[in-house]
Design a protein around this motif. Structure first.
Motif, PDB file in Angstrom:
ATOM      1  N   ILE B  26       6.734  24.562  59.489  1.00  0.00           N
ATOM      2  CA  ILE B  26       6.001  24.275  60.727  1.00  0.00           C
ATOM      3  C   ILE B  26       4.621  24.931  60.671  1.00  0.00           C
ATOM      4  O   ILE B  26       3.599  24.347  61.022  1.00  0.00           O
ATOM      5  N   MET B  27       4.598  26.165  60.168  1.00  0.00           N
ATOM      6  CA  MET B  27       3.333  26.900  60.104  1.00  0.00           C
ATOM      7  C   MET B  27       2.335  26.210  59.162  1.00  0.00           C
ATOM      8  O   MET B  27       1.173  25.997  59.518  1.00  0.00           O
ATOM      9  N   GLU B  28       2.831  25.819  57.991  1.00  0.00           N
ATOM     10  CA  GLU B  28       1.957  25.126  57.034  1.00  0.00           C
ATOM     11  C   GLU B  28       1.489  23.782  57.597  1.00  0.00           C
ATOM     12  O   GLU B  28       0.340  23.382  57.430  1.00  0.00           O
ATOM     13  N   ALA B  29       2.403  23.099  58.300  1.00  0.00           N
ATOM     14  CA  ALA B  29       2.060  21.794  58.861  1.00  0.00           C
ATOM     15  C   ALA B  29       0.963  21.921  59.913  1.00  0.00           C
ATOM     16  O   ALA B  29       0.054  21.082  59.994  1.00  0.00           O
ATOM     17  N   MET B  30       1.049  22.986  60.706  1.00  0.00           N
ATOM     18  CA  MET B  30       0.027  23.176  61.742  1.00  0.00           C
ATOM     19  C   MET B  30      -1.319  23.477  61.089  1.00  0.00           C
ATOM     20  O   MET B  30      -2.371  23.010  61.542  1.00  0.00           O
TER      21      MET B  30
END
Lengths: 300, 232
Positions: B26-30
């Motif tokens: 999720i962090m990388e996607a954001m």
């Protein structure tokens, strides 16, 4: 007999003496009470709001803990836990819709089926063991000890869950009588002790305690016997406040029924945890020759 | 040979649609979508508890919770970050607490409001039995509370979801402190070793290590003497 045992929070701290004496006395009578491996607060005080289902999650979750062990009954010692668990149980037994809502809410648990029976140790003593067998177990009869049984409200009310007659209960009378004590019947035996008023309005409790205890004393009682940790706190520990308010008041020892049983069975005094009793019961017990060992007790 | 095409998923960050490659956290996607973390990101390894996330999946009514650095994005995720939880935290001097008088109830009286709904447990990204340790604290069993809450990383998601407004993560921390300070048996070997350190038994070795270069230090670390781990 082996039975699942629900202790409740109070028995793990303030009423440790009720637990230790009850487990020991139970063992002596062949009742093995096995503490549930997982349990939470009983819910403390059954909610009277009919739509306050959230407050039923705690008691019903505990009954699921019993059910998931494959057991169909659970024994309690604390009158509050007994009352709350049994009333919540009755509520969902009589109302499928509420049971379904609770089961859906607790969707990570198995569904509660409503067939766990909640019982109090006193019921086992009366129905399964029998007072005659208890009489046989007595090694040191409580001869000459004048004891007034006190029931409070939670054991016998409301009628649907009470373990004895609401107005004229006798179960503690019969038990204490079988231990050899002289039973003093007191009309205030089912009077409320003031319950949780003790937190915010201890003067109300001091008044009630004064009335209840002096009524028993006027009938010759030398000690009180009861089963509820909250009544015990109010009738025993609040005597400090009674003394401050009423200068004619004389302190009177208060026992859990299991403590008197352990003493009458001639068991090791340590199981009674008498140090946790606020009013020192040792002088009375010595006077009646019910304990012999000289032991010190830190005076409070 | 055809070029390997990246599979994309559709996610919604604070309800704004983004296409991101599958397989990212999720962090990388954001970050891929253009967000830059100033708060709400720390160790990126599931240990610091800074990247609490609340999300829902398309077609599901449930709100889920996760750590953004530990959870892969899924198609149709609605995401929102909770970088800080403003739950009440009591100030106390651990040396002045009376462990016998249940300091938890004094510092966090709201613990007594627990209705055993278990919502905290369901919210915990660490799979801790949160309700059980709150109940243990209520009973005054700080050892059980300390052991059960041990993996807590203080993300605060339990407190956000609690209908009784209990700050479970602070309660757990207090219990671990109480257990460590008052209840855990002191280790004799620790005292012995501290004594040895005070005497200066290791000073020479320490001086030698301080003077070593990075590569020598790495080599020394790799070749260090180790106790065999259980099970190996």
């Amino acid at each position: 007999m082996k039975i699942s045992y629900y202790p409740g929070c109070t028995l793990k701290k303030n009423a440790l003496n009720l637990e230790t004496s009850a487990l020991a006395v139970g063992k002596e009578l062949g009742i093995e009470m096995v503490e549930l491996p997982r349990w939470n607060c009983c819910g403390t005080v059954f909610t009277l709001a009919s739509d306050d289902l959230m407050r039923q999650a705690a008691p019903i979750r505990n009954l699921i803990r019993v059910q998931e062990l494959g057991e169909n009954q659970v024994v309690t010692l604390c009158s509050m836990c007994y009352n709350t668990l049994k009333r919540a149980n009755l509520l969902v037994k009589n109302d499928n819709e509420k049971l379904a809502t609770l089961n859906e809410f607790m969707d990570q648990e198995e569904d509660y089926r409503g067939d766990v029976k909640v019982i109090h140790l006193l019921e086992i003593l009366k129905n399964d063991v029998g007072f005659d067998k208890i009489r046989e177990k007595v090694k040191k009869p409580l001869n000459g000890l004048k004891v007034a049984p006190y029931y409070g409200c939670l054991l016998t009310r409301p009628k649907e869950i009470g373990l004895d007659d609401m107005e004229e209960p006798t179960i503690l009378h019969d038990l204490v009588e079988s231990l050899g004590a002289e039973v003093i019947d007191d009309p205030l035996k089912t009077e409320c002790c003031g319950a949780y008023q003790t937190v915010s309005n201890k003067e109300v409790v001091a008044d009630r305690t004064y009335n209840i205890l002096t009524s028993a004393q006027s009938r010759g009682a030398e000690a009180i016997v009861l089963s509820c940790p909250l009544c015990d706190f109010n009738l025993d520990h609040r005597q400090k406040d009674v003394e401050e308010k009423y200068h004619d008041f004389e302190k009177i020892p208060v026992f859990y029924f299991t403590q008197l049983m352990a003493i009458a069975f001639g068991m090791d005094e340590n199981v009674c945890g008498l140090d946790l009793n606020y009013v020192n019961p040792l002088p009375l017990l010595r006077k009646k020759k019910l304990i012999h060992k000289k032991r010190k007790r830190s005076e409070r | 040979m055809a070029e390997k095409k990246e599979v994309m998923v559709k996610i919604y960050i604070m309800n704004k649609e983004h296409e991101v490659p599958m397989g990212l956290t999720i962090m990388e996607a954001m970050e891929y979508a253009g967000y830059r973390f100033i708060r709400g990101a720390g160790c990126r390894a599931g240990f610091c508890g800074a990247c609490a996330t609340v999300y829902r999946k398309k077609g599901d009514y449930k709100l889920f919770t996760a750590l953004a650095c530990q959870t892969s994005v899924e198609d149709g995720m609605y995401l929102s970050q909770i970088p800080f939880v403003p739950a009440n935290r009591s100030i106390y001097d651990i040396n002045k607490l009376d462990v016998e008088a249940n300091p938890v109830l004094q510092l966090y009286p709201e613990v007594a409001r627990c209705v055993s709904c278990n919502t905290c447990t369901k919210a915990c990204p660490q799979d801790i039995e949160v309700m059980d340790f709150v109940q243990a604290a209520l009973k005054g069993n700080f050892e059980e509370a300390a052991q059960t809450s041990f993996d807590c990383i203080q993300c605060g998601l339990c407190a956000v979801r609690c209908p009784s407004e209990i700050p479970q993560y602070h309660v757990g921390q207090l219990c671990r402190r109480l257990y460590g300070k008052y209840l855990e048996k002191a280790s004799k070997n620790l005292d012995k070793r501290l004594e040895e350190i005070k005497k200066g038994n290791f000073d020479k070795e320490m001086d030698k290590m301080i003077k070593l270069g990075l590569n020598d230090l790495k080599k020394m670390y790799k070749e260090r003497e180790m106790e065999e781990l259980a099970g190996e």
